[in-house]
Design a protein around this motif. Sequence first.
Motif, PDB file in Angstrom:
ATOM      1  N   SER A  40      -1.568   6.556   1.481  1.00  0.00           N
ATOM      2  CA  SER A  40      -2.976   6.694   1.873  1.00  0.00           C
ATOM      3  C   SER A  40      -3.197   6.282   3.325  1.00  0.00           C
ATOM      4  O   SER A  40      -3.950   6.926   4.064  1.00  0.00           O
ATOM      5  CB  SER A  40      -3.862   5.833   0.959  1.00  0.00           C
ATOM      6  N   LEU A  41      -2.526   5.223   3.745  1.00  0.00           N
ATOM      7  CA  LEU A  41      -2.656   4.763   5.136  1.00  0.00           C
ATOM      8  C   LEU A  41      -2.057   5.771   6.109  1.00  0.00           C
ATOM      9  O   LEU A  41      -2.593   5.992   7.197  1.00  0.00           O
ATOM     10  CB  LEU A  41      -1.973   3.404   5.295  1.00  0.00           C
ATOM     11  N   LEU A  98      -4.536   8.450   6.592  1.00  0.00           N
ATOM     12  CA  LEU A  98      -5.568   8.004   7.526  1.00  0.00           C
ATOM     13  C   LEU A  98      -5.093   8.169   8.968  1.00  0.00           C
ATOM     14  O   LEU A  98      -5.841   8.644   9.834  1.00  0.00           O
ATOM     15  CB  LEU A  98      -5.910   6.530   7.264  1.00  0.00           C
ATOM     16  N   ALA A 126      -6.772  10.465  11.852  1.00  0.00           N
ATOM     17  CA  ALA A 126      -7.266   9.843  13.088  1.00  0.00           C
ATOM     18  C   ALA A 126      -6.660  10.486  14.330  1.00  0.00           C
ATOM     19  O   ALA A 126      -7.345  10.627  15.361  1.00  0.00           O
ATOM     20  CB  ALA A 126      -6.965   8.349  13.071  1.00  0.00           C
ATOM     21  N   LEU A 144      -8.953   2.032  13.993  1.00  0.00           N
ATOM     22  CA  LEU A 144      -7.600   1.973  13.437  1.00  0.00           C
ATOM     23  C   LEU A 144      -7.054   0.545  13.455  1.00  0.00           C
ATOM     24  O   LEU A 144      -6.399   0.106  12.506  1.00  0.00           O
ATOM     25  CB  LEU A 144      -6.661   2.899  14.220  1.00  0.00           C
ATOM     26  N   ALA A 176      -8.686  -1.282  10.676  1.00  0.00           N
ATOM     27  CA  ALA A 176      -8.103  -0.860   9.399  1.00  0.00           C
ATOM     28  C   ALA A 176      -6.746  -1.524   9.173  1.00  0.00           C
ATOM     29  O   ALA A 176      -6.428  -1.951   8.054  1.00  0.00           O
ATOM     30  CB  ALA A 176      -7.953   0.659   9.369  1.00  0.00           C
TER      31      ALA A 176
END
Length: 350
Positions: A131-132, A135, A139, A166, A169
Amino acid sequence: MNQKLFFTLVIVLTALSGWAHYFTHSAGLQFVTTSAAIIMLAGLLGKATENVAHYAGERVGGFLNATFGNAAELIIAIFLIKEGLFDMVKASITGSIIGNLLLVLGLSVIAGGLKFKEQRFNPLLAGHNASLMLLAVIALFIPAVFLKQLHAERTETLSLIISGLLIVAYILWLFFSMVTHKEELADQARAEEEAEGHMWGKGTSILILIVATVFVAITSEWLVHSIKEVADSLGWSEIFVGAFVIAIVGNAAEHSAAVFLAMKNKIGASVEIAVGSSLQIALFVAPTLVFVSLLFGKPMDLVFTSYELAAIGVGAFIASSISRDGSTNWYEGVLLIIVYIILGAAFYFL
């Protein structure tokens, strides 16, 4: 390798690279000796970090290995930014991400898989990593999509906003994985800790980490001075040099540590190093470089080329697909290496 011989090689190659930089005019000799010195210093970083991990725990150790393993690349990138070589910086970021996801993870899975038929690690952690990475891909994709609709000044502002988000996160991910959900994300398949390989005490290991990082910074500046001339003489593009040459040199610490851990049936730690390093590059190092560029008065944006975005997307997709079930075998490692070679050939002929 014998410990005394290893330290001797580190000292000799570092001294040789210094001699080549200050007393010769051969960019090729400077590049070769400095690259060799950085690889050996990165190996020293990896060994020291593995010793620290013995005292700090496997997850923290994996994080430290990824962090200090990326130190070489971060330092090289800062010197490249100082020289205004933004294309090479972005290519090195791309190369770091796909190098860790495909080359480091692939070699680790093969090495571990040839010794153990199947190796297992926490599938919940693999899901969060996937999932990261998604992301990170989103981005990096957004600025490139909106580039044609934005002026240069607004592109830089958008890059700063995305970079800040980022970094937030990533910091929250560290808090989530190491504090609030530490137990859930622990490596359930962790093998018994082996005493061998932990030759240094905690204080000695930390001291070696600091000293090696300082010398990586020095040799990285020497590398940057020679790399453009070497690339031009060989006909290599900046994007190939950044994505593969610099990335392989800078990732040497992760290569060695991750492979050796996989061979000890600690594939969870190997995944933490390889995937964790890619996440750190995408969510922390790349955004940090955007802010660092402001210090030199040469703002860098987060607009990557379509080739770089395709490579990152492909790397993230297959690495997530292979690791999501929490188990690996040697053939999955072969698939990762094949994809890496395909991308390398494509970048070389670009």
